[in-house]
Scaffold this motif. Sequence first.
Motif, PDB file in Angstrom:
ATOM      1  N   ASP A 129      -5.307  19.250   5.004  1.00 21.18           N
ATOM      2  CA  ASP A 129      -3.866  19.316   5.244  1.00 21.18           C
ATOM      3  C   ASP A 129      -3.217  17.947   5.115  1.00 21.18           C
ATOM      4  O   ASP A 129      -2.027  17.837   4.851  1.00 21.18           O
ATOM      5  N   ALA A 130      -4.014  16.888   5.333  1.00 17.82           N
ATOM      6  CA  ALA A 130      -3.457  15.544   5.306  1.00 17.82           C
ATOM      7  C   ALA A 130      -3.269  15.038   3.889  1.00 17.82           C
ATOM      8  O   ALA A 130      -2.539  14.081   3.666  1.00 17.82           O
ATOM      9  N   VAL A 131      -3.932  15.629   2.923  1.00 14.87           N
ATOM     10  CA  VAL A 131      -3.850  15.130   1.558  1.00 14.87           C
ATOM     11  C   VAL A 131      -3.313  16.154   0.576  1.00 14.87           C
ATOM     12  O   VAL A 131      -3.192  15.878  -0.606  1.00 14.87           O
ATOM     13  N   GLY A 132      -3.012  17.337   1.046  1.00 18.35           N
ATOM     14  CA  GLY A 132      -2.445  18.335   0.142  1.00 18.35           C
ATOM     15  C   GLY A 132      -3.178  19.643   0.254  1.00 18.35           C
ATOM     16  O   GLY A 132      -4.003  19.861   1.131  1.00 18.35           O
ATOM     17  N   PRO A 133      -2.916  20.564  -0.639  1.00 13.17           N
ATOM     18  CA  PRO A 133      -3.554  21.870  -0.602  1.00 13.17           C
ATOM     19  C   PRO A 133      -5.063  21.754  -0.758  1.00 13.17           C
ATOM     20  O   PRO A 133      -5.566  20.801  -1.326  1.00 13.17           O
ATOM     21  N   ALA A 170       0.841  -1.205   0.000  1.00 14.53           N
ATOM     22  CA  ALA A 170       0.000   0.000   0.000  1.00 14.53           C
ATOM     23  C   ALA A 170       0.870   1.247   0.000  1.00 14.53           C
ATOM     24  O   ALA A 170       1.978   1.245   0.545  1.00 14.53           O
ATOM     25  N   LEU A 171       0.362   2.290  -0.607  1.00 13.68           N
ATOM     26  CA  LEU A 171       1.043   3.578  -0.631  1.00 13.68           C
ATOM     27  C   LEU A 171       0.000   4.669  -0.470  1.00 13.68           C
ATOM     28  O   LEU A 171      -0.987   4.700  -1.207  1.00 13.68           O
ATOM     29  N   HIS A 172       0.171   5.546   0.504  1.00 12.86           N
ATOM     30  CA  HIS A 172      -0.795   6.623   0.720  1.00 12.86           C
ATOM     31  C   HIS A 172      -0.099   7.821   1.347  1.00 12.86           C
ATOM     32  O   HIS A 172       0.943   7.673   1.997  1.00 12.86           O
ATOM     33  N   PRO A 173      -0.663   9.019   1.161  1.00 11.06           N
ATOM     34  CA  PRO A 173      -0.087  10.200   1.807  1.00 11.06           C
ATOM     35  C   PRO A 173      -0.063  10.032   3.322  1.00 11.06           C
ATOM     36  O   PRO A 173      -0.982   9.468   3.909  1.00 11.06           O
ATOM     37  N   THR A 174       1.002  10.484   3.931  1.00 10.74           N
ATOM     38  CA  THR A 174       1.121  10.403   5.380  1.00 10.74           C
ATOM     39  C   THR A 174       0.131  11.352   6.045  1.00 10.74           C
ATOM     40  O   THR A 174       0.015  12.509   5.661  1.00 10.74           O
ATOM     41  N   VAL A 175      -0.595  10.844   7.028  1.00  9.60           N
ATOM     42  CA  VAL A 175      -1.539  11.669   7.780  1.00  9.60           C
ATOM     43  C   VAL A 175      -0.770  12.434   8.846  1.00  9.60           C
ATOM     44  O   VAL A 175      -0.019  11.850   9.630  1.00  9.60           O
ATOM     45  N   LYS A 176      -0.933  13.748   8.871  1.00  9.46           N
ATOM     46  CA  LYS A 176      -0.203  14.573   9.827  1.00  9.46           C
ATOM     47  C   LYS A 176      -0.722  14.366  11.240  1.00  9.46           C
ATOM     48  O   LYS A 176      -1.903  14.123  11.447  1.00  9.46           O
ATOM     49  N   SER A 221       5.039  13.696   1.807  1.00 10.77           N
ATOM     50  CA  SER A 221       5.487  12.407   2.311  1.00 10.77           C
ATOM     51  C   SER A 221       4.423  11.363   2.020  1.00 10.77           C
ATOM     52  O   SER A 221       3.230  11.650   2.063  1.00 10.77           O
ATOM     53  N   HIS A 222       4.856  10.137   1.740  1.00 11.75           N
ATOM     54  CA  HIS A 222       3.952   9.028   1.546  1.00 11.75           C
ATOM     55  C   HIS A 222       4.402   7.884   2.440  1.00 11.75           C
ATOM     56  O   HIS A 222       5.584   7.720   2.702  1.00 11.75           O
ATOM     57  N   THR A 223       3.454   7.121   2.907  1.00 15.33           N
ATOM     58  CA  THR A 223       3.757   5.978   3.749  1.00 15.33           C
ATOM     59  C   THR A 223       3.489   4.700   2.981  1.00 15.33           C
ATOM     60  O   THR A 223       2.339   4.344   2.761  1.00 15.33           O
ATOM     61  N   PRO A 224       4.534   3.988   2.540  1.00 17.95           N
ATOM     62  CA  PRO A 224       4.325   2.698   1.901  1.00 17.95           C
ATOM     63  C   PRO A 224       4.307   1.598   2.953  1.00 17.95           C
ATOM     64  O   PRO A 224       4.965   1.702   3.981  1.00 17.95           O
TER      65      PRO A 224
END
Length: 259
Positions: free
Chosen positions: A210-214, A187-193, A237-240
Motif C-alpha cells: 500500500d505504501a508504494v502502489g497497487p 530526494a524524492l520517494h513515495p509517501t509512506v502511509k 503522493s511523493h515526499t521530496p
Amino acid sequence: MLDVTVIEDAAAAAVSLDPMRARLLAELAVGPASATMLAGRVGLPRQKVNYHLKALERHGLVELAGERRRGNVTERLMRATAASYVISPLALAAVQPDPARFRDQLSARWLLAVAARLVRDVGALITGATKARKRLATYALDGEVRFASAADRAAFVDELTRGVSALIAKYHDEHAANGRDHRIVVALHPTVKPGTVTSDAVGPVPVTSDAVGPAGAGPAVESGSNPSDARLPERASHTPALSHTPAPSPAQAPSHAQE
C-alpha cells in the motif's frame, strides 16, 4: 533534553535496541522517574530496572535529574538525554553503506545509502559542534507533492535536476580561499502511509504494498529504469526533501563542525 541525538557507538546502539531498555527510554523521555516508579509501569522488579538504567547511563542515554527521600531510602530520578534517538551508520562502521560504491539516481537502495551518509555526517558534525560549543549551520526543506501521472513526475524530476544543477554552477567556487564545501542532498520517494511503520519494530522495517502502489506495481521508480516509464498509484503522493550541510571529511568532521 535534546530533541534528537545520534548514537555513534556500537555498544550504545546495542543497549538502546534492547526492547526493555527502549521501553525505559520512552518512559524517561516523558519525564524523570525512579527505578521504583518505572518498575510499576514496565512490570519488572526494581532491581532489574536499576540494572537496565545503569547500562543506559553508562552510555549517556539517560542521566540523573535529581534525588528524593522516601523514608530511609534516597531515590535517584533519571531522565532520558533526548526525546528520540537515531543510530548512525558509524555504529556499524565496517558495513556502513557507501554511496561511492555505485551511483544510480533511480535506485531506492542508492537513495538509502545517501540517506545513511547524511545521518552519519550530520551526527559527526553535531558531535563536533557540541564539543566546540559552536552553532552548526544546516538547512533542510521537506514537502509533499501529488503527481497526476508518471509523466508529470518525470517532468518534475527533470526540472528539479536542471534547477539545482544551475544553482550549484552559479554558487560553486572551487578557488575560494576561505570557502567551505557543503553537501547537497535532494530526494524524492513515495509517501509512506501512516501505520505501515511500527514503533516497536527492531531491524529492517517492512513496507507494505500500500505504501508504494497497487500490489505488484513495485516502487514508483525502479533501479535503472526511465522515470517516465515508472508505474505510479493513481494520484500518488511523493515526499521530496532537500537538505544541505557542511561536508565533513572522514578524519576532520568533529573539528570542522563549528560555523
